[in-house]
Structures are given as C-alpha cells and as structure tokens.
Design an enzyme around this catalytic site. Sequence first.
Site, short mmCIF file in Angstrom:
data_model
loop_
_atom_site.label_atom_id
_atom_site.label_comp_id
_atom_site.label_asym_id
_atom_site.label_seq_id
_atom_site.Cartn_x
_atom_site.Cartn_y
_atom_site.Cartn_z
N ASP A 1 -13.03 4.36 0.99
CA ASP A 1 -11.67 5.00 1.25
C ASP A 1 -11.00 5.88 1.20
O ASP A 1 -11.25 7.01 0.45
CB ASP A 1 -10.47 4.13 0.09
CG ASP A 1 -9.44 4.37 0.69
OD1 ASP A 1 -8.98 4.21 1.60
OD2 ASP A 1 -8.73 4.28 -0.54
N GLU B 1 -7.25 0.31 -4.49
CA GLU B 1 -7.73 0.28 -3.37
C GLU B 1 -8.85 0.11 -2.83
O GLU B 1 -8.62 -0.61 -1.65
CB GLU B 1 -6.42 1.54 -2.50
CG GLU B 1 -5.58 1.82 -2.70
CD GLU B 1 -5.23 2.71 -2.39
OE1 GLU B 1 -6.16 4.01 -2.27
OE2 GLU B 1 -4.08 3.96 -2.40
N ASP C 1 1.20 -1.11 -0.11
CA ASP C 1 -0.07 -0.22 0.09
C ASP C 1 1.18 1.05 -0.06
O ASP C 1 1.22 1.55 0.96
CB ASP C 1 -0.47 0.49 1.15
CG ASP C 1 -1.66 0.99 1.43
OD1 ASP C 1 -1.83 1.97 0.87
OD2 ASP C 1 -2.24 1.47 2.43
N LYS D 1 2.93 12.10 -3.34
CA LYS D 1 1.89 10.89 -3.95
C LYS D 1 0.54 11.82 -4.68
O LYS D 1 0.68 11.90 -5.67
CB LYS D 1 0.94 10.01 -2.85
CG LYS D 1 -0.02 9.28 -3.66
CD LYS D 1 -0.51 8.23 -2.54
CE LYS D 1 -1.51 7.51 -3.35
NZ LYS D 1 -2.11 6.38 -2.61
#
Length: 569
Positions: free
Chosen positions: A168, A145, A6, A68
């Site tokens: 999420d 995800e 992850d 990210k």
Amino acid sequence: MIIGIDLGTTNSLCAVWRDGQAVMIPNALGHNLTPSVVGLDDNGDVLVGLPARDRLITHPHLTTALFKRYMGSDRVVQLGRQRFRPEELSALVLKSIKEDAERFLGETVTEAIITVPAYFSDAQRKATKIAGQLAGLKVERLLNEPTAAALAYGLNQSELESRFLVFDLGGGTFDVSILELFEGVMEVRASAGDNLLGGEDFVEALIDQFIEKVGKPAGLTDKKADAYLYQSLRKEGERVKRALSSSDRVEFTIEYQNQPLTWVVTEAEFTKIAEPLLKRLREPIERALRDARIRAHELNQIVLAGGATRKPIIKKLVAKMFGRLPAMHLNPDEVIAQGAAVQAGLKMRDAALDEIVMTDVCPYTLGVEISEQIAPGRYQAGFFLPIIERNSVVPVSREQTVSTVFDNQAAVMVRIYQGESRLIRDNIFLGELHVPVPPKPAGDVSVSIRFTYDVNGLLEAETTVDETGEKRQLLIEENPGVLKPEEVKQRLAELAKLKIHPREQLVNTAILARADRLYQQTRGEERLFIGHETARFQAALESQDQDLIQAAREELKTALDQVEGETWL
C-alpha cells in the site's frame, strides 16, 4: 448509517455498503476523490478539496496540504489569522465527506470506519479518532489500510487457506502487511512501513533534480524560498511523474524570473533518481517477511493499493521482488475506501457478507527504559527493554522483571516507550510510573512489569514489587501531542464558529479557482484568453440565471481544458 472513509494524505474517499456491494460516494463536484487540502477563501470561509487545492499556488498563505503526515503531533498551521492542528484540518475534510455522504444517501450519517496506515503509531491513531469526533462522527473502529485493501479484493470470501501481501503506497505513507486466511479468520501476520514515504516523495525527488540540473545555474537554489514558486514546482513535478507512466521522455518546465526553465527527464533517469526511495520500499517488505516467518514464494497473491502504485517503476519493483505480477484489477485509488465499506457492512451485519473474525497486530515494540552496567559498579541509563515485540497478535499480555541498580534505592521509575531503537532517545515516550520499593542492597529488590495491549490500541502497564506484592497501574490513553478530552471540547466549540464556504456555490468556486491559477501561470495571449472567458462566466453569475450559469461554466471549462490540457485528482 455507517460509512467507510479513506482519509488520505493526498486524496480522501468515501464508500458505503449497499445492495450487497461497496458503492463509492461522489463529492459535491461529482468526483470520487476529494483532495485532502484545506484553505480559506477571500471572505475567510473554509474551502475543502479541489477549489482549495487550486488555491495552493495562488494563495499559499491561506491553504495547506499533506497534514496527515503530522497527525499525533502538536504542529500548528497558520492560515490567515486562523491556527489549526492536524486533527482539525483532517476534521474539516471528514466533515465535508460526511456532508457529501448524507446528500448522496439521503439520510443522516452518524458513524464511520476510518482507515489508517498499518504503521501509524498509538498517538497518530488517537489523533485520527479525535478528528472523526471533531467532524461529528462516531469512530469506534480504525481499520488498517492494507487490511481494508484485502477486504475489498474479497480475499475474506475465499474458501481456501491463503497467504497474501498487501503493498500500500499512498501519497504520503507506505505500508506492507502480510495476512493469512484460514477457517473464517483473517489474521495479520506482520506489518511494516514508513510513515514518511509516499508518492509525494517521488515528486520532491524530481523537483530536487530539476533544481540541481537547471535551477542552480539560473539562480534558483531554494525550492521553498517562495511559496508560490514551490507550489508551481510541485504541480509541474506531479504532472511529469504521471506523464512518465506513459512516455519515455517528458519536459519539466516552469517560469522563473520571467524566463522558462526546461529540463528533459527520461524514464531511465527517473528510475535512477528514485532508487533511494525504491530501496526504502524494499526494507519494510523484507522486515515484514522476516517477522511473519514467510518466504516470498509461499505467498498466494500480491495486492497493490494506493494511487502511487500506478507508476511502472513500482510495478516493476514488486514483480522483481516476488517473481510475479501483482493483483491490480481494482482501482488502487478506491480500493481502501471500498474495504472500509466492507468492514462497515460487517459491522452492520449485512446478510450479503459472511461473518469473519479479524485479528491484528501491535505495529511497534513496546518497552521500558533500563540502565545497563558499563563497568563494575557503573550503570548508564537510556537503554530500551522490549516487553511486547512488534507484530505480536493483539490482544496480548507480556511481562518482564527488572531489579534495583543502587544500594538503598527508594523507588524505581518505569518510563514507557514505543519504537525499535536500542536507545530510548530514538523511541517515542508514552508515560511513566513511580514505584516505591523497600531500601535494600542493589539487585535485591525486583519489580515485575506487565504490559497488556488490547484491540483498541490501549496499553495498560502494571507493576508488582515482588518483595511486598504492591501493585501500580497506568493506562496509556493520552500521548504527548494528542488532544486531551477537555481540549477536544474546546476545539469543537472553536470549529463550530468557522464559516464553511456555501456548498451550493462550490462548483462555481472550483472553476474560478482553477481559472485564477491558470491566469497567474500563463502569459501573453493565453492569459488574455483566460481573462476574457473568466469575465464572461462572472457576468453569467451576476445574472443569477441557473441555465445561463451552467452553460457559461461549461464554456469556461472547455476554455481552461484547451489551455491546460489533461487535469487530474
């Protein structure tokens, strides 16, 4: 060996499928969470994780986080004399995780399943694959995800048909996916999200309100004017956000120009401050339900994933929207990494896992630029014609036909975009095809445009001039802002030259970085106390006696805990 990773905005985690279950892999410090932070130490060696995070405040010019969010762009970060792209910073995190996994497993790790937000664009997905390649990992599969979270919850093992929504919310991104399980097939019905919305934004909202309430009267108007001050604000904002999960009132306090500034924030006030962000969370949920043609009451289960879902205001939002409590019996920080490990187990064909067919969707609409008639004989370019609509199940192939708009037009320029806006200027350019056509009166020549999107996220565009039958093709493999193959080779060589901070020293480096941060953040007797305890530990390091060093390290940790209180990852 295949591991599941992850790769998060705030923290990254790793797991492996072993002995019939997903097993979390701890890092060199014994933690499951590795902060997604990269920095350089005083010798220019690369630091990753907790010691780098503690240096965000003390050495902001040598440390960076939240990269990210810039995957798939050509943004460059300067750390000292070194320059890094987001892929390279992510690669350094992945490389550290790979080494942790190899130490834990006692064997070489060659391949990884890496999770990405379901709403990641084509460019962001390719950049993530490149990051894995730069880290020395084979990445054949990127796993969305929310799908990973569904796998971790064991929903793929259910014998009954079911529909479920995965909510999420991570540190920097938000995804919602609606999945349906039937006859051994797990199908993603719809995905939506916001790549610039996460737990970090709730921290920023607190900081902005703090500046408005007490900062401006004291002369503090720009939170980013001073890097050290900004990182101090972020750390305190994160502490306050977490404390509000269990307290009705929390003090937000920092020191500015040798004076403490304090603001008491209540849970009710935090909810009001966060309302614009909560509204942004609702919109993708409603869009996903519309696209899936499913009503909220038809869902069998709501699953929470991502550390930011721990906040009571998030749980209340979900409960209010769906009229039920969400499933949250797994650790939301770890659930996505565990799902990636399940997928790794499926790929390795582990006997403990039933085979399952998984389908996914194209998260964005793909189309071309067209001209529209705005008056007789007058056309205006810049409009978007969708060819593959968002949330179409992949692989998918669709076709549209366009015609010439001018007399004796010699060519049609097929410019390809992804996005949801009516105007191409607000969408993302992917590539173009120059298609020669026979010169004839306007509208007499038509061109068929076929898009084919496969399971690996590759788009192929094919044009056919109906008059002549001539075909042209373009495979969209590269995107503006994504490294080309020859550039990847160059970056690999450059990363290989970097010195990585010695792994065996990491535990000592981490506690010294924390001590240095606290020394700079405190005053008076507390500062003298930290300085004294740090000096004792450094003296133990000089002795090179490992038993003495371990005992001194524990004493320093106890002293720092006494000053700082509870810490978190």
